[in-house]
Design an enzyme around this catalytic site. Sequence first.
Site, short mmCIF file in Angstrom:
data_model
loop_
_atom_site.label_atom_id
_atom_site.label_comp_id
_atom_site.label_asym_id
_atom_site.label_seq_id
_atom_site.Cartn_x
_atom_site.Cartn_y
_atom_site.Cartn_z
CB VAL A 41 -0.92 0.01 1.24
CG1 VAL A 41 -1.63 1.35 1.36
CG2 VAL A 41 -1.91 -1.15 1.15
CB SER A 88 5.89 -5.26 -1.26
OG SER A 88 5.24 -4.37 -2.14
CE LYS A 122 2.62 -11.59 2.89
NZ LYS A 122 3.05 -10.89 4.14
CE LYS A 293 7.72 -17.16 -3.10
NZ LYS A 293 9.04 -17.27 -2.46
N1 LIG Z 1 6.98 -13.36 3.93
C1 LIG Z 1 7.31 -14.49 3.29
O1 LIG Z 1 7.33 -15.58 3.88
C2 LIG Z 1 7.67 -14.43 1.85
C3 LIG Z 1 7.77 -13.17 1.25
C4 LIG Z 1 8.15 -13.09 -0.10
C5 LIG Z 1 8.29 -11.81 -0.77
O2 LIG Z 1 8.03 -10.72 -0.18
C6 LIG Z 1 8.76 -11.82 -2.14
C7 LIG Z 1 8.92 -10.62 -2.87
C8 LIG Z 1 9.41 -10.72 -4.17
F1 LIG Z 1 9.54 -9.60 -4.88
C9 LIG Z 1 9.75 -11.93 -4.76
C10 LIG Z 1 9.56 -13.12 -4.04
C11 LIG Z 1 9.05 -13.06 -2.75
O3 LIG Z 1 8.83 -14.25 -2.09
C12 LIG Z 1 8.42 -14.28 -0.80
N2 LIG Z 1 8.28 -15.49 -0.23
C13 LIG Z 1 7.93 -15.60 1.08
N3 LIG Z 1 7.81 -16.85 1.62
#
Ligand SMILES: NC(=O)c1cc2c(=O)c3cc(F)ccc3oc2nc1N
Length: 334
Positions: A41, A88, A122, A293
């Site tokens: 945001v 983000s 996350k 992803k």
């Molecule tokens: N908080 C998290 O557990 C977590 C956060 C991100 C990201 O913020 C993130 C940001 C990008 F630009 C690319 C991959 C990412 O992969 C991520 N994978 C995670 N497991």
Amino acid sequence: TPVKELTLQEAQDEIKPLRAKLTKWGKEYYEQDNPTVEDHVYDRAYQRLVQLEEQFPQLVSADSPTQRVGGATESQLTKVRHEIPMLSMGDVFSIEELMDFNQRQQENRDVEVEPEYNLELKIDGLSLSLVYENGKLVQGSTRGNGTIGEDVTANVRTIKSVPAELPEPLSIEVRGECYMPKAAFAKLNAKREAEGLPVFANPRNAAAGSLRQLDPKVTAQRELDTFMYYVPEYQKIGVKTQAEALDRMRELGFNVNPNNRVVHNRDEIEKYIEEYTAQRDKLTYGIDGIVEKVNDLDTEVALGNTVKVPRWEIAYKFPPEEQATIVRDIVWTV
Ligand SMILES: NC(=O)c1cc2c(=O)c3cc(F)ccc3oc2nc1N
């Protein structure tokens, strides 16, 4: 409304409250480690202000958040430029929204997307970048505003799960989450309470406040931990999918969250979300959702990123536990 369709007056009317919000949010984030809005945001508002000021240079003023390196307010830490921006993530709040996101991705004309996803928890911490040269840790930094972060190298050297040296002489960057385990958070707040210090609102703010210290000795006492999740130049570690990248990071000695899962359809996604929604309170660390992803890394690159968030991944957010009053007074029609 696209910036170029605005009159000067309309731009002025939009810039004023935007600057006020970004300054307020920046202070919360940079000075108090107590952000009231999600990173993306803030990022979207920041990018909108950058666009407005580019279109109307006569409106730029020295006190605009865009005129200060490293976001709205100066943190005393040295600045680091991220050659590959640390973005983000966009987020969705329901399985329906998540499936719509996947549907749109599948319909992406120029990229053939295999519906194979890697799901991850996350972790509710703050983004961390670790840079290694010939297998030796040379830099640790925070995300900052995505392009300019803060140097926390001395601080990350005090974190037990951060390898000072890799078993292979690799020159790579590894990104992940720095977090404070729930038990450490409870202990820290009890100590602060006893000392009449303000307590941290949640483990994420406690982690940010502990990592972004000028004094590494303070960081060393805070029992921080990491879960690494991403190698921007994945070709250097010889992997083709995100799941393989996580295994490779484990081989290299990084702490990688063990709960990732490769899935292929809605049922498997729903099952994973249900499992970890149920287990959330039992985990020794805070999570605020699931990250989905596209598993094939070349496809991720082909899908690319929008101005601030990747198109190849999305965060599914759990409903907030306590009804936090999240500032949502900006409706974005970018
Ligand atoms: N908080 C998290 O557990 C977590 C956060 C991100 C990201 O913020 C993130 C940001 C990008 F630009 C690319 C991959 C990412 O992969 C991520 N994978 C995670 N497991």
